[in-house]
Design an enzyme around this catalytic site. Structure first.
Site, mmCIF file in Angstrom:
data_model
loop_
_atom_site.group_PDB
_atom_site.id
_atom_site.type_symbol
_atom_site.label_atom_id
_atom_site.label_comp_id
_atom_site.label_asym_id
_atom_site.label_seq_id
_atom_site.Cartn_x
_atom_site.Cartn_y
_atom_site.Cartn_z
ATOM 1 N N ASP A 784 -58.175 -38.739 5.192
ATOM 2 C CA ASP A 784 -57.698 -38.011 4.021
ATOM 3 C C ASP A 784 -57.538 -36.543 4.434
ATOM 4 O O ASP A 784 -58.031 -36.128 5.488
ATOM 5 C CB ASP A 784 -58.657 -38.164 2.834
ATOM 6 C CG ASP A 784 -57.969 -37.830 1.523
ATOM 7 O OD1 ASP A 784 -56.876 -37.206 1.559
ATOM 8 O OD2 ASP A 784 -58.500 -38.173 0.450
HETATM 9 C C1 BGC Z 1 -56.068 -36.825 -1.626
HETATM 10 C C2 BGC Z 1 -55.212 -37.935 -1.039
HETATM 11 C C3 BGC Z 1 -53.822 -37.417 -0.779
HETATM 12 C C4 BGC Z 1 -53.908 -36.247 0.150
HETATM 13 C C5 BGC Z 1 -52.566 -35.657 0.513
HETATM 14 C C6 BGC Z 1 -55.991 -35.566 -0.800
HETATM 15 O O1 BGC Z 1 -56.555 -34.493 -1.469
HETATM 16 O O2 BGC Z 1 -57.385 -37.257 -1.726
HETATM 17 O O3 BGC Z 1 -55.203 -39.024 -1.917
HETATM 18 O O4 BGC Z 1 -53.024 -38.438 -0.258
HETATM 19 O O5 BGC Z 1 -54.672 -35.210 -0.469
HETATM 20 O O6 BGC Z 1 -52.016 -34.986 -0.541
#
Ligand code: BGC
Length: 859
Positions: A784
């Protein structure tokens, strides 16, 4: 200079119109009718309609954060009802509420600006943790009620939540606000009937709504994307007959949920989360402890009525097949019904839940009197339980009851299966032992929910024998340490050679230097998380996408970058951007994915060159994942994926950072709206359907997320989920396993949190042993955003620190996103000091190359 895919015309396109129509059709099937004392559907007449509540004009299309989608526009409920032919009688109240909200918004902005001047990092965090929310609704004054028709009023309650913070059991969030209660009291006195619509992304307390005389219908509208208001009007007027079903238990009292007191902020400990309810999550808990919910899992009524008749329960190979005939027994309208099949496993060595969902199906639109026969099929081994003592999935000996019904509190025994001896269906090694001992609740069948006649049904159940030998069984072989790749190719290998079959991926990987390999396994952002690479918008190739893989090997090896963009409620891109006549995107011009927040960071928009061209990336905001799941119609979920897949092709996005498939463990999780529900089978089937829809499109793939146990948002990066191996596997990993096995998603995202003491992004057991060795996942695993080197929040107890970029690679977590120079340095240093081997780095880099190859080949 990246290739520009977006069109340069601002005109609404045929694709947008078609996709909105499709989204509207899907949305109509997702709403759940909870109550109806004969007031719905509404007749469209020339009598003005009174509509109040926060969700009328300020209808919430979905949640905030990376799960938000930047669509061209949103049809609110007021517009939807007007398009359907109503005139709105309550405009004065709506105008006044708008003014109150505008003032509140200005105050919020001022607060943000002053935080920003003090500390920009805190300001970003605050904007995630405390996104703007509308204030409480205004009182409704007698003048505003007017002297018009007093037959019926519609009241729309809305809620919003999003990533980075959890919800609270307080007025205006889980509970109704003072203003909402007061409005509803006024309206139920003034009008003969009130219809309440819930424009919410998750569970709220419905006690007052169910008790207040005069509230004659409750419709869970959910959050439906940019066609929200149109789809709502379709259902309110009966153009579409509601057929959605709840995918989470709506409790009578919040305190009825098993994790009510200990969830996240509730006990003040956001560092450690103890999953002491074990496998008893959602209806498994409510049914097994006989706690009456307000609305059970699977519940939902229609404008018509149905009957169900089970014809036959049989064994076909290694599957159980249940055949049920559904009949529309009403006389007024068409409708669709679901058949839900549950199974009760025998008590044995392991305690079991009262029942678990085993399969489901939905009819087509049935006219009054019409019938349809559905066959629900599921593998016998899906009823196995995980025994940590023997590290095996097993079907315990005893009697399995198959139940058929319409929700978890209306399932009746249709047949029984007897298994003489316990069968091991999969022999594994334990991989997720808890890091601390903690006690799990114990549940005995003596407490189970029951109903009149259940004992008799058991006695009379038609019983078949399950033949132990016919049940498939496997023993998992785990992979060992990877072997360093070498090649005998002396000529320089480039991606084109691999695509042409003249060289292998191994050859290409083996020729790369440690520096090149490291570039591949780290996303292309180099700004450091939280400053230049803002969450959800770090891509430079496709404005507003969340990130890119590297293009530094483009010239030397023709390895192109991959573009990763968020979801799950559609494709998350900037609505507009600007490029010069040589196709160089000019940052800072156009409408950013961050809604123009950059300017508050002192980033001045550059001058607009004379040759500047505007580009448009209007994406369709589809219904939130919970709503999609509520349709219980996997063809529709697949179609939602298909909408997104088509838009990915159009805008040049390779991987969709969706579907999200964490389990609704507790209703306060701020991101539940991005997830399907509380049942792992349902989550797995929905994610598989969504993936099929996306991956129909050549060279496009999903990224199922967040693996795993990312079930709360407060302190999400530093929260340690303590969970038994059995509950982890049966509840929290099961959906991922189903999605991987059924749909072969091209990628998967690990989560921010720790599981039993280790960041999931650093867990070899999760990412290699379970995901790849046990389930056969062949895709790419990414972190993530910003799990490595994330800045610690000084306001919180960061007991567990951040995950480590080198450990990600060691674990088989191939790609560190969005990437930073620090990640690169950490990996190269680990290679130097021997804590990471070249073979481990090559393996991850090769998987990145493999994904590039798959996507290149397809287009
Ligand atoms: C989130 C993800 C997301 C990523 C990219 C993170 O803060 O938890 O679900 O895909 O950001 O935006």
């Amino acid at each position: 200079m990246a290739k520009i895919y977006a069109p340069n015309s601002p005109e609404i396109s045929e694709r947008e119109i078609q996709n909105m129509d499709r989204a509207r059709r899907i949305a109509g099937q997702t709403m759940v009718l909870l109550e109806n004392k004969g007031v719905l559907p509404l007749a469209v007449t020339d009598k003005p309609l009174s509509v109040y509540g926060s969700g009328v004009r300020r209808t919430v299309k979905g949640g905030t954060g990376s799960g938000d989608v930047n669509s061209r526009s949103v049809y609110n409920a007021e517009q939807g009802l007007e398009e359907a032919g109503f005139t709105i009688a309550s405009k004065a109240w709506l105008d006044r509420f708008d003014q109150i909200c505008e003032k509140h918004m200005q105050e919020h902005l001022q607060h943000f600006m002053s935080l920003l001047q003090e500390n920009p990092t805190d300001a970003i965090r605050d904007s995630l943790e405390n996104p703007y929310r509308d204030p409480d609704v205004a009182e409704s004054t007698p003048e505003e009620l007017g002297d018009g028709d007093r037959d019926l009023a519609v009241y729309i309650i809305s809620r919003t939540s999003g990533e980075g913070s959890d919800r609270h059991v307080q007025p205006g969030d889980y509970e109704l606000s003072q203003g909402e209660i007061s409005n509803l009291k006024t309206l139920t006195e003034a009008y003969r009937s009130v219809v309440v619509v819930l424009n919410v992304g998750g569970v709220i307390d419905t006690k007052f709504l169910r008790a207040q005389p005069g509230i004659d219908a409750i419709l869970l509208m959910s959050q439906l994307g940019n066609i929200s208001g149109l789809a709502l009007a379709d259902v309110l007027t009966g153009k579409v007959v509601p057929s959605g079903h709840l995918t989470a238990t709506w409790a009578e009292n919040y305190t009825d949920y098993p994790s009510a007191d200990t969830f996240g902020h509730r006990n003040g400990n956001v560092s450690d989360e103890y999953y002491s309810e074990g496998i008893f999550v959602g209806y498994r808990y409510f049914d097994s402890l006989n706690i009456k919910p307000a609305y059970p899992f699977g519940y939902g009524i229609s404008y018509t009525t149905f009957s169900q008749r089970t014809n036959r329960v049989s064994i076909a190979g290694a599957d159980i097949v249940v055949s049920v005939t559904v009949r529309n027994t009403g006389s007024l309208c068409q409708g669709r019904e679901t058949v839900q099949v549950y199974a009760s496993q025998p008590e044995g060595k392991l305690a079991k839940a009262y029942q678990v969902l085993a399969g489901f199906a939905k009819t087509k639109e049935l006219l009054p009197g019409e019938e349809e026969t559905l066959a629900i099929r599921f593998p016998v081994i899906s009823l196995a339980s995980y025994d940590p003592d023997t590290a095996a999935w097993m079907l315990e000996s005893g009697t399995y009851y198959i139940r058929v019904g319409t929700h978890s509190r209306n399932s009746h025994i249709a047949a029984a299966f007897r298994l003489e001896q316990t069968v091991v269906t999969s022999q594994l090694k334990n991989r997720l032992k808890p890091d601390e001992s903690f006690s799990e609740i114990s549940v005995s069948p003596a407490r189970f929910y029951t109903y009149p006649g259940e004992a008799q049904e058991k006695k009379e159940a038609f019983t078949l024998d399950l033949i132990a030998k016919a049940i498939p069984s496997e023993t998992i072989q785990y992979s060992g340490a990877p072997v360093e790749l070498t090649t005998n190719k002396t000529e320089k290998v480039i991606m084109d050679d691999v695509l042409a079959g003249a060289a292998s991926l191994e050859d290409l990987t083996a020729q790369l230097t440690p520096e090149e390999l490291t570039e591949l396994v780290v996303g292309s952002a180099r700004g450091g998380f939280g400053s230049a690479s803002v969450i959800g918008a770090a891509s430079t190739a496709c404005p507003g996408a969340a990130g890119d893989t590297t293009s530094s090997l483009l010239e030397s090896r023709n390895v192109r970058n991959l573009v990763l963009s968020d979801g799950p409620a559609g494709l998350r891109l900037s609505k507009t951007f600007v490029a010069d006549s040589q196709d160089n995107v000019i940052p800072g011009l156009g409408e950013s994915a961050m809604g123009g927040l950059e300017k508050y960071f002192g980033v001045q928009a550059p001058d607009r060159p004379a040759d500047a061209v505007d580009y448009y990336q209007y994406c369709t905001a589809i219904p939130i994942a919970t709503a999609l799941a509520q349709s219980l119609d996997m063809a529709l979920v697949e179609e939602a994926g298909d909408i997104v897949g088509g838009e990915m092709e159009l805008f040049g996005v390779t991987i969709w950072l969706a579907p999200g498939m964490n389990i609704h463990r507790n209703p306060l999780c701020g991101r539940n709206f991005e997830y399907y529900g509380e049942d792992p089978l349902l989550a797995g089937m929905c994610a598989a359907a969504d993936t099929r829809g996306v991956q129909k499109h050549p060279g496009r793939g999903t990224c199922i997320k967040h693996f795993a146990l990312n079930n709360l948002e407060d302190n999400r990066s530093f929260n340690n989920a303590h969970c038994s191996e059995r509950a982890s596997r049966e509840i929290y990993l099961k959906g991922f396993e189903i999605a991987v096995k059924q749909s072969n998603p091209l990628s998967l995202m690990t989560s921010y949190n720790l599981l039993n003491g280790l960041h999931t992004a650093n867990s070899y057991d999760l990412v290699t042993a379970i995901l790849r060795d046990e389930w056969g996942f062949e895709g790419l695993v990414m972190t993530d955003w910003g799990t490595t080197g994330g800045e610690l929040n000084p306001a919180l107890d960061n007991k567990y620190g951040t995950s480590d970029a080198a450990l990600c690679i060691k674990a088989g977590n191939d790609l560190v996103m969005p990437g930073s120079q620090q990640d690169v340095d950490v990996i190269l240093e680990a290679l130097k000091n021997g804590s990471l081997t070249l073979a481990e780095l090559q393996l991850c880099a090769m998987r990145v190359l493999k994904l590039v190859m798959i996507c290149e080949k397809a287009v």
